[in-house]
Design a protein around this motif. Sequence first.
Motif, PDB file in Angstrom:
ATOM      1  N   THR A  70       0.806  -1.218   0.000  1.00 51.98           N
ATOM      2  CA  THR A  70       0.000   0.000   0.000  1.00 51.98           C
ATOM      3  C   THR A  70       0.836   1.263   0.000  1.00 51.98           C
ATOM      4  OG1 THR A  70      -1.692  -1.175   1.234  1.00 51.98           O
ATOM      5  CG2 THR A  70      -1.807   1.204   1.290  1.00 51.98           C
ATOM      6  N   TYR A  71       1.925   1.253   0.724  1.00 50.91           N
ATOM      7  CA  TYR A  71       2.692   2.461   0.948  1.00 50.91           C
ATOM      8  C   TYR A  71       3.904   2.582   0.028  1.00 50.91           C
ATOM      9  CZ  TYR A  71      -0.381   2.728   4.838  1.00 50.91           C
ATOM     10  OH  TYR A  71      -1.512   2.799   5.592  1.00 50.91           O
ATOM     11  N   ASP A  72       3.952   1.750  -1.002  1.00 49.77           N
ATOM     12  CA  ASP A  72       5.073   1.769  -1.935  1.00 49.77           C
ATOM     13  C   ASP A  72       4.802   2.810  -3.011  1.00 49.77           C
ATOM     14  OD1 ASP A  72       7.282   1.282  -3.424  1.00 49.77           O
ATOM     15  OD2 ASP A  72       6.792  -0.812  -3.876  1.00 49.77           O
ATOM     16  N   ILE A  73       5.546   3.920  -2.969  1.00 54.22           N
ATOM     17  CA  ILE A  73       5.309   4.998  -3.942  1.00 54.22           C
ATOM     18  C   ILE A  73       6.244   4.905  -5.136  1.00 54.22           C
ATOM     19  CG2 ILE A  73       4.281   6.594  -2.294  1.00 54.22           C
ATOM     20  CD1 ILE A  73       6.967   7.995  -2.074  1.00 54.22           C
ATOM     21  N   ILE A  77       2.458   6.371  -8.659  1.00 53.89           N
ATOM     22  CA  ILE A  77       1.022   6.637  -8.608  1.00 53.89           C
ATOM     23  C   ILE A  77       0.795   8.090  -8.204  1.00 53.89           C
ATOM     24  CG2 ILE A  77       0.424   4.245  -8.087  1.00 53.89           C
ATOM     25  CD1 ILE A  77      -0.011   5.141  -5.162  1.00 53.89           C
ATOM     26  N   PHE A  79      -0.959  11.240  -6.111  1.00 58.08           N
ATOM     27  CA  PHE A  79      -1.260  11.406  -4.691  1.00 58.08           C
ATOM     28  C   PHE A  79      -2.676  10.930  -4.364  1.00 58.08           C
ATOM     29  CE2 PHE A  79      -2.817  13.698  -1.006  1.00 58.08           C
ATOM     30  CZ  PHE A  79      -1.886  13.310  -0.064  1.00 58.08           C
ATOM     31  N   GLU A  81      -4.364   8.591  -5.764  1.00 53.88           N
ATOM     32  CA  GLU A  81      -4.337   7.121  -5.775  1.00 53.88           C
ATOM     33  C   GLU A  81      -3.650   6.589  -4.523  1.00 53.88           C
ATOM     34  OE1 GLU A  81      -3.838   5.424 -10.152  1.00 53.88           O
ATOM     35  OE2 GLU A  81      -2.542   7.175  -9.783  1.00 53.88           O
ATOM     36  N   LEU A  82      -2.566   7.226  -4.115  1.00 52.53           N
ATOM     37  CA  LEU A  82      -1.879   6.836  -2.882  1.00 52.53           C
ATOM     38  C   LEU A  82      -2.826   6.971  -1.696  1.00 52.53           C
ATOM     39  CD1 LEU A  82       0.685   6.064  -1.243  1.00 52.53           C
ATOM     40  CD2 LEU A  82       1.190   8.514  -1.135  1.00 52.53           C
ATOM     41  N   ARG A  85      -5.219   4.069  -1.643  1.00 52.74           N
ATOM     42  CA  ARG A  85      -4.599   2.820  -1.178  1.00 52.74           C
ATOM     43  C   ARG A  85      -4.442   2.827   0.339  1.00 52.74           C
ATOM     44  NH1 ARG A  85       0.539   1.245  -5.005  1.00 52.74           N
ATOM     45  NH2 ARG A  85      -0.588   1.015  -6.960  1.00 52.74           N
ATOM     46  N   VAL A  86      -3.918   3.921   0.846  1.00 51.25           N
ATOM     47  CA  VAL A  86      -3.715   4.032   2.292  1.00 51.25           C
ATOM     48  C   VAL A  86      -5.048   3.933   3.011  1.00 51.25           C
ATOM     49  CG1 VAL A  86      -2.983   5.595   4.147  1.00 51.25           C
ATOM     50  CG2 VAL A  86      -1.576   5.349   2.088  1.00 51.25           C
ATOM     51  N   GLY A 134       4.710  11.045  -1.106  1.00 53.52           N
ATOM     52  CA  GLY A 134       3.818  10.793  -2.245  1.00 53.52           C
ATOM     53  C   GLY A 134       3.443  12.063  -2.975  1.00 53.52           C
ATOM     54  N   ASP A 138       4.605  13.138  -7.022  1.00 52.19           N
ATOM     55  CA  ASP A 138       3.487  13.140  -7.973  1.00 52.19           C
ATOM     56  C   ASP A 138       3.728  14.215  -9.031  1.00 52.19           C
ATOM     57  OD1 ASP A 138       1.111  13.192  -9.369  1.00 52.19           O
ATOM     58  OD2 ASP A 138      -0.168  13.353  -7.595  1.00 52.19           O
TER      59      ASP A 138
END
Length: 187
Positions: A70-73, A77, A79, A81-82, A85-86, A134, A138
């Motif tokens: 989830t936290y893999d930027i 992706i 912001f 989208e991040l 996920r989070v 993130g 971006d």
Amino acid sequence: MNYSVTSKDLLLQAAKRIVQKDGMEKLNIRAISKECGISVGTVYNYFPSKADLIFAMVEDFWKNVFHSQTYDIRDNISFPELFGRVYQSLFQNIKQFQQEFLSQMVELTGEEKRKGKNIEEIYFKHIKEGFLRGLEVDDKVKEGIFDENFTKEKFLSFVFSQMMWMLKNGQENSSFFQEVLKRILDE
């Protein structure tokens, strides 16, 4: 009784099994000892009290949330989208955590509750730092959007507060807020 060496992780796994099978009210040092086939003293070496065990479970919860993809930027992706996920990861994990552990938090003393809050704050800081990274990577964020009044820090504080409000209110889907973020940030 098996007096062999064990690990904190194995004890936490046993604690989770007990909670899933019998509920949080059945979780105690003796139950873990029995589940693992080890002496009570061995468990006390790792967890001097039930409160210490609960704190370890809380910390394990946060570690599991943060060790997902989830936290893999690195996969470039946006912001929004991040954030999605989070949010989804937190929503799913918090829902399970509340069902299993929240009732035990009532039994903690004031000092123990403060310790639990301190653990929580460490992970909240981690979320905020991840959001900042993130946002900074971006490439869709408008040039010059941030200034001395509309800073990244204030924006992220707003985003974090909104996320916590949504989680607290059980909002399962974050797509509307993600759209708001896109409209604010994207060129």
